[in-house]
Enzyme design. Structure first.
Site, PDB file in Angstrom:
ATOM      1  CG  ASP A  81      -2.136   0.881   1.068  1.00 52.03           C
ATOM      2  OD1 ASP A  81      -2.216   1.631   0.080  1.00 52.03           O
ATOM      3  OD2 ASP A  81      -3.021   0.823   1.942  1.00 52.03           O
ATOM      4  N   GLY A  82       0.315   2.342  -0.440  1.00 52.11           N
ATOM      5  CA  GLY A  82       0.989   3.633  -0.371  1.00 52.11           C
ATOM      6  C   GLY A  82       0.696   4.307   0.959  1.00 52.11           C
ATOM      7  CB  ALA A  83       1.817   5.914   3.461  1.00 58.13           C
ATOM      8  CE  LYS A  94      -2.758   3.119   3.864  1.00 61.80           C
ATOM      9  NZ  LYS A  94      -2.709   3.703   2.508  1.00 61.80           N
ATOM     10  N   GLY A  95      -5.112   7.634   3.657  1.00 59.79           N
ATOM     11  CA  GLY A  95      -6.497   8.043   3.443  1.00 59.79           C
ATOM     12  C   GLY A  95      -6.651   9.204   2.503  1.00 59.79           C
ATOM     13  CD  GLU A 103      -5.831   2.733   1.622  1.00 59.12           C
ATOM     14  OE1 GLU A 103      -5.592   3.026   0.455  1.00 59.12           O
ATOM     15  OE2 GLU A 103      -5.704   3.549   2.557  1.00 59.12           O
TER      16      GLU A 103
END
Ligand code: 5RP
Length: 229
Positions: A81-83, A94-95, A103
Site C-alpha cells: 500500500d501507499g501512504a 493514510k487516506g 486499507e
C-alpha cells in the site's frame, strides 16, 4: 515520478507465485500493479488479491490478479500500500484517496505489510491532516467531538468535510460514509491519537496506521530505493 516508480517496482519484486495479497489504493499502488502485471504476463505468476477500493479492484482485474474476499481468505500473505506520510518508526497517515478503512483491514489481515512511498513523504514527526471516516448519521456529533479533541491537541484548525470533485457535495466513501480531514499539527503520539479517534462513536476508522507496517520501501528521484524497517 521516478521515485514512485522505483518503490512500486521494488515492491512488485517481493510478490511470489501463489501469493494472496492485500492491495492498497492510490497512484503508487497503481504503479505497483502495472509492474506486477508485467511479471504476471512474463512469468505466468498466479496471484490472488483482496483490493481495498473500487479503484484497486478495477486495476487488479486489469493486471490479471484473481479477486477473492476476506470471507474466502481471511489471512493474506502480504499487503502492499501507499501512504501520505510515514515516520521512521513505521507509523503512517493514510487516506488521501479515502480508502483507509478497507486499507487498514487488509493490512491487519496480512502476514507482512509493506508501504511504498517517495522520499518526500518520510518525516521525523507525522503532521499530515488525518482523515476520519464517519457514518453520516453521526456527523454533527463527531464534528463536535473532533473539534474538542483538536483543541486539546493544541490545533486551532477545524475538521473539514472532504468535498468531491466531479460531483457536488461531500465525498462518499466506498462504504457509504463521509470523511473529515483533521489537522492536528504535529502528532507526537500517533498510537494514542489513533485509539482516541477510533473510540468516538460514529467514527468507523481513522487514517493513522500504527503497529502494522513491517517495512517501508522508499523511492528516491534517481530511481534507487532504500528501506525503513
Ligand atoms: C488512499 C491512500 C493512499 O495510499 C495514499 O493517499 C497515497 O496515495 P498516492 O500513492 O496516490 O500518493 O491512503 O486512501
Amino acid at each position: 515520478m521516478n521515485a514512485k516508480i522505483a518503490a512500486a517496482k521494488r515492491a512488485s519484486e517481493l510478490v511470489e507465485d501463489g501469493m494472496i495479497i492485500g492491495i492498497g489504493s492510490g497512484t503508487t499502488v497503481e504503479l505497483f500493479l502495472t509492474e506486477l502485471k508485467k511479471r504476471i504476463e512474463s512469468e505466468g505468476l498466479e496471484i490472488l488479491g483482496v483490493p481495498s477500493s473500487y479503484q484497486s479492484k478495477l486495476l487488479a482485474v486489469e493486471a490479471g490478479i484473481g479477486l477473492v474476499d476476506l470471507l474466502e481468505c481471511p489471512t493474506l500473505d502480504m499487503c502492499i500500500d501507499g501512504a501520505d506520510e510515514v515516520d521512521r518508526n513505521l507509523n503512517a497517515v493514510k487516506g488521501g484517496g479515502g480508502a483507509m478503512t478497507r486499507e487498514k483491514v487488509v493490512a491487519h489481515a496480512s502476514n507482512e505489510v509493506v508501504f511504498i512511498v517517495e522520499e518526500r513523504k518520510v518525516v521525523e514527526t507525522l503532521s499530515h491532516p488525518v482523515p476520519v471516516e464517519v457514518i453520516p448519521f453521526s456527523l454533527g456529533f463527531v464534528l463536535k467531538k473532533l473539534e474538542e479533541l483538536m483543541k486539546e491537541c493544541g490545533s486551532f484548525a477545524l475538521p473539514r468535510i472532504r468535498q468531491g470533485t466531479g460531483k457536488l457535495g461531500p465525498v462518499v466513501t466506498d462504504n457509504g460514509n463521509f470523511i473529515l480531514d483533521c489537522d492536528f499539527g504535529e502528532i507526537y503520539d500517533p498510537g494514542e491519537l489513533e485509539i482516541e479517534l477510533n473510540s468516538i462513536p460514529g467514527v468507523v476508522e481513522c487514517g493513522i496506521f500504527t503497529d502494522v507496517a513491517d517495512r517501508v520501501i522508499v523511492g528516491v528521484d534517481g530511481g534507487e530505493t532504500y528501506e525503513i524497517s
